[in-house]
Design a protein around this motif. Structure first.
Motif, mmCIF file in Angstrom:
data_model
loop_
_atom_site.group_PDB
_atom_site.id
_atom_site.type_symbol
_atom_site.label_atom_id
_atom_site.label_comp_id
_atom_site.label_asym_id
_atom_site.label_seq_id
_atom_site.Cartn_x
_atom_site.Cartn_y
_atom_site.Cartn_z
ATOM 1 N N THR A 5 3.474 -0.862 4.275
ATOM 2 C CA THR A 5 2.383 -1.678 4.806
ATOM 3 C C THR A 5 1.847 -2.514 3.648
ATOM 4 O OG1 THR A 5 0.777 0.054 4.424
ATOM 5 C CG2 THR A 5 1.733 -0.075 6.630
ATOM 6 N N ASN A 37 3.508 2.405 1.795
ATOM 7 C CA ASN A 37 4.321 2.932 2.885
ATOM 8 C C ASN A 37 4.736 1.809 3.832
ATOM 9 O OD1 ASN A 37 1.899 2.482 4.038
ATOM 10 N ND2 ASN A 37 1.471 4.610 4.620
ATOM 11 N N THR A 94 0.844 -1.196 0.000
ATOM 12 C CA THR A 94 0.000 0.000 0.000
ATOM 13 C C THR A 94 0.876 1.241 0.000
ATOM 14 O OG1 THR A 94 -0.182 -0.216 2.385
ATOM 15 C CG2 THR A 94 -1.994 -1.070 1.063
HETATM 16 C C1 LIG Z 1 -0.038 4.095 4.975
HETATM 17 O O1 LIG Z 1 -0.627 2.883 5.383
HETATM 18 C C2 LIG Z 1 -1.808 3.015 6.133
HETATM 19 C C3 LIG Z 1 -2.230 1.631 6.585
HETATM 20 O O2 LIG Z 1 -2.421 0.776 5.480
HETATM 21 C C4 LIG Z 1 -2.876 3.719 5.326
HETATM 22 O O3 LIG Z 1 -4.028 3.850 6.089
HETATM 23 C C5 LIG Z 1 -2.345 5.077 4.892
HETATM 24 O O4 LIG Z 1 -3.293 5.700 4.064
HETATM 25 C C6 LIG Z 1 -1.019 4.927 4.162
HETATM 26 N N1 LIG Z 1 -0.462 6.236 3.931
HETATM 27 C C7 LIG Z 1 -0.030 6.622 2.738
HETATM 28 C C8 LIG Z 1 0.560 7.985 2.663
HETATM 29 O O5 LIG Z 1 -0.075 5.901 1.753
#
Ligand SMILES: *[C@@H]1O[C@H](CO)[C@@H](O)[C@H](O)[C@H]1NC(C)=O
Ligand SMILES: *[C@@H]1O[C@H](CO)[C@@H](O)[C@H](O)[C@H]1NC(C)=O
Ligand SMILES: *[C@@H]1O[C@H](CO)[C@@H](O)[C@H](O)[C@H]1NC(C)=O
Ligand SMILES: *[C@@H]1O[C@H](CO)[C@@H](O)[C@H](O)[C@H]1NC(C)=O
Ligand SMILES: *[C@@H]1O[C@H](CO)[C@@H](O)[C@H](O)[C@H]1NC(C)=O
Length: 693
Positions: free
Chosen positions: A576, A574, A572
């Motif tokens: 994660t 970052n 996703t």
């Molecule tokens: C980072 O990961 C979190 C959890 O998945 C998500 O909610 C968030 O939007 C992400 N932030 C970015 C900047 O992509």
């Protein structure tokens, strides 16, 4: 001794209960190959030169006068070892004082190491150094020397509880030397787990710039410095070369795991010094796979940037801790690793240095033909006259294919390994394994088997599951075991509704994306069949399926285009990751038949995963099937197209299916890293049984 063993064949199915659900969990056999010396399909070598004229063949000499050093030489090569440690300090050849990197510390040029741990502890790396030097034999034709490290209770905790004897053999007229190692555990030693056993050779950095591991996998290599000035990628072994000494390498990825190969193919690899004055090759030749762990299709490292050349005997690479060698307290053991042959060759400055590879492959063929060697002097090494053989024929019978008529087990992998369940050989790391590949009609011969008790295992490309012959096979010195026709009945409950992929223990037939132009190893741009070795392919999943996961529609989709090679997590962005759920949609034009359908789910790899399956509805409904946490083969991160093989035969009660469209949901639910996931080998839905078998 000649024996005839009757034919007994059964499906090997192990029932496990996962989360209270009935699941057939079949450890399928894997099998692998062995050395069929007639089957080398090396390119005809054109214009391959012979090596430079050699000095006249002189007698083998041993020199121990210089305290702390042992020198063995035969007029062609000279090897200097530290005594009593047994580190290889120098290999002198063809006017080169030392082909090893003399700037390295003495214990860091040519050495033997073991990665081990006490059960429950994390593993540690240990270079093994002898404490006792001896001359095993010496005459003008051959010298064999030994460096022994004997374990005593005072070494508990700091030293692997195994007596280790490192042997070096130099023979008259050979352009290289043999090395083998004997492991021995007498009674009374503590418990231990051994994850890795190998020899390491670190070559002169300035000279050895070209690496070759197969006819097609060879290239000029970056340097260690190029890696140090580069940018580490998702794990330290993978480095983007941002500031290489050779401009051609800028923007390429270097990763030693891109140079892995299956053990059955790992017979010769090494380096070429393209030096204008004195082109020289350094090669690690492994004439047999019998002493390596986990069977013929286990993958392992070869050579890599350093310039390093490895001889991997045992490792957990592409398999995980479940293939560790596990010794109980007091368990006795003895095994010989090797011999391997360290081969050096040269051409005159007017010739193409790359022909040294061709010459090395010819030398490898000679070594394979003379296996098992008759010259090692250790009592633990079993000479050719003391070995036995097994021959037979394997047929396949599937009641839903051609009415159950016997089919040839064409090119089946057939092997002997320590007794165990069907398929246990792929996690077996302690005994010897002897594999061959059957011919088109299923006939096989396994030669040169070390006396002992074995099971005969097999797997057949094109069929799921693992075969095990249901009797222990005892090999005694000189015995010839002739088996009758054996019949493998692969797992099968009913006729095929649909299938995805080819049952061959690999995900190579599925969709493999092109690498990112910024993350390529140019070598594999030229080699489509090696494309899966490129770095970062897993990330393409999120590019292709940014929001919705993969959907495969039976009859519409094609597996080579529409089935991603690995069921990975979705980044996703970052660091994660999200769990991903793939769908297989299929239509049943009539209402489902009564009884259980069977989903045959064969996996080619699994890493820290939990695979759950629902049919026609997900939501909060309990999964129809769940593996639970499983797998540790890292095949996704290591660019393997397979790791360990898994087969699950899953009951699908007909009342979960319906007339018309149905959907199977496959969810890999652990999502902490980009490398978690599974690779599918093959999936088949079978109707309820219509035949009594
Ligand atoms: C980072 O990961 C979190 C959890 O998945 C998500 O909610 C968030 O939007 C992400 N932030 C970015 C900047 O992509
Ligand atoms: C294996 O053979 C033994 C007897 O030799 C028999 O009891 C057993 O049922 C057989 N198992 C299978 C799976 O065929
Ligand atoms: C069908 O599968 C279910 C679930 O695994 C099992 O309990 C049942 O015995 C099977 N029925 C038949 C007829 O095999
Ligand atoms: C190994 O485990 C023991 C306890 O069994 C512990 O005392 C010791 O510190 C551990 N050693 C290492 C290197 O982890
Ligand atoms: C069934 O699936 C097919 C193919 O995806 C689709 O074209 C069709 O509309 C579906 N039928 C129904 C009733 O949903």
């Amino acid at each position: 001794m000649k024996r005839r063993v009757g034919e007994i064949v059964r499906k090997q199915v192990f029932l496990l209960w996962w989360f209270g659900m009935t699941v057939q969990f079949c450890f399928l056999l894997g099998a692998s190959l062995s050395y069929d010396t007639t089957s080398f399909s090396r390119r005809e070598l054109k214009g391959i030169n012979t090596s430079k004229p050699r000095p006249s063949i002189s007698a083998v000499k041993l020199n121990t006068e210089d305290h702390g050093h042992v020198v063995i030489e035969n007029g062609i090569v000279q090897i200097t070892l530290s005594s009593p440690e047994g580190y290889i300090l120098g290999i002198s050849y063809d006017g080169i004082d030392n082909v090893l990197e003399s700037r390295n510390e003495e214990q860091d040029r040519g050495y033997f190491d073991v990665v081990w741990n006490k059960p429950g502890n994390s593993s540690t790396f240990q270079r093994i150094h002898g404490t006792e030097f001896s001359v095993v034999s010496l005459d003008e034709n051959q010298v064999e020397i030994s460096f022994v490290r004997t374990w005593t209770p005072s070494l508990e905790g700091s030293n692997v509880p195994i007596n280790i004897d490192q042997r070096y053999v130099l023979r008259r007229g050979d352009s290289g030397f043999y090395s083998y190692t004997i492991f021995e555990r007498p009674e009374g030693f503590p418990a231990v787990e051994v994850d890795q056993i190998r020899n390491v050779f670190k070559l002169q950095e300035e000279r050895f710039v070209y690496m070759a591991i197969s006819d097609t996998r060879q290239r000029y290599m970056p340097t260690m410095k190029d890696r140090e000035t580069g940018q580490p990628l998702a794990y330290p072994e993978a480095v983007l070369l941002t500031n290489p000494s050779n401009e051609n390498f800028r923007g390429e990825v270097d990763d030693k795991y891109q140079y892995s190969c299956e053990n059955k193919d790992n017979k010769v690899h090494g380096w070429i010094s393209v030096d204008a004055e004195a082109p020289v090759g350094f090669w690690v030749i492994t004439p047999s796979n019998e002493f390596r762990n986990a069977g013929p299709i286990k993958q392992d490292l070869t050579s890599h940037v350093g310039p390093f050349a490895l001889s991997m005997f045992v490792s957990t690479h592409y398999a995980g801790k479940e293939v560790t060698m596990e010794f109980q307290e007091g368990e006795t053991y003895r095994k010989v690793f090797g011999p391997i042959f360290v081969y050096l060759n040269s051409v005159s400055s007017s010739e193409n240095p790359l022909t040294l590879w061709t010459d090395a492959t010819q030398q490898m063929s000679k070594e394979v033909k003379s296996w098992p060697y008759d010259f090692p002097r250790s009592q633990a090494y079993i000479p050719p006259t003391q070995r036995g053989s097994v021959a037979g024929r394997l047929l396949v019978q599937d009641w839903y294919i051609r009415g159950g008529r016997f089919l040839y087990a064409d090119s089946a992998y057939v092997g002997l390994a320590l007794p165990g369940a069907a398929g246990s050989w792929q996690r077996e790391s302690k005994g010897y394994q002897f594999w061959t590949q059957a011919n088109k009609k299923g006939y096989f011969v396994i030669n040169n088997v070390v006396p002992g008790e074995y099971n005969l295992f097999a797997w057949v490309p094109g069929f799921i599951g693992d075969y095990r012959y249901n009797a222990t096979i005892t090999i005694s010195p000189g015995s010839v075991v002739q088996l009758d026709s054996l019949v493998y009945n692969p797992p099968r409950s009913g006729s095929t509704v649909w299938e995805i992929g080819i049952p061959d223990r690999s995900a190579a037939e599925f969709y493999i994306p092109d690498p990112y132009p910024t993350l390529m190893n140019k070598l594999y741009n030229e080699q489509p069949k090696d494309k899966y070795r490129q770095y970062g392919l897993w990330e393409h999943y999120a590019d292709l399926y940014p929001n919705n996961d993969l959907v495969y529609t039976v009859g519409v989709s094609s597996y080579d285009q529409d089935w991603f090679y690995a069921h990975v997590t979705r980044s996703t962005g970052n660091t994660t990751y999200q769990a991903t759920t793939w769908q297989i949609r299929f239509n049943l034009p009539y209402g489902p038949f009564k009884g259980n359908y069977t989903l045959q789910l064969a996996l080619a790899a699994a890493a820290n995963s939990d695979l759950k399956i629902w049919i026609n509805g997900q939501g909060n409904a309990p999964a129809l099937f769940e593996t639970g946490k499983f797998g540790g083969d890292s095949a996704i991160a290591r660019h393997g197209i397979h790791g360990l093989y898994w087969l699950f035969s899953i009951d699908v009660p007909s009342d979960v299916l319906m007339k018309g469209n149905n959907t199977i949901y496959l969810q890999q639910s652990f999502a902490i890293s980009p490398f978690q996931g599974v690779m599918y080998d093959y999936i088949r839905l079978e109707r309820p049984p219509t035949l009594r078998t």
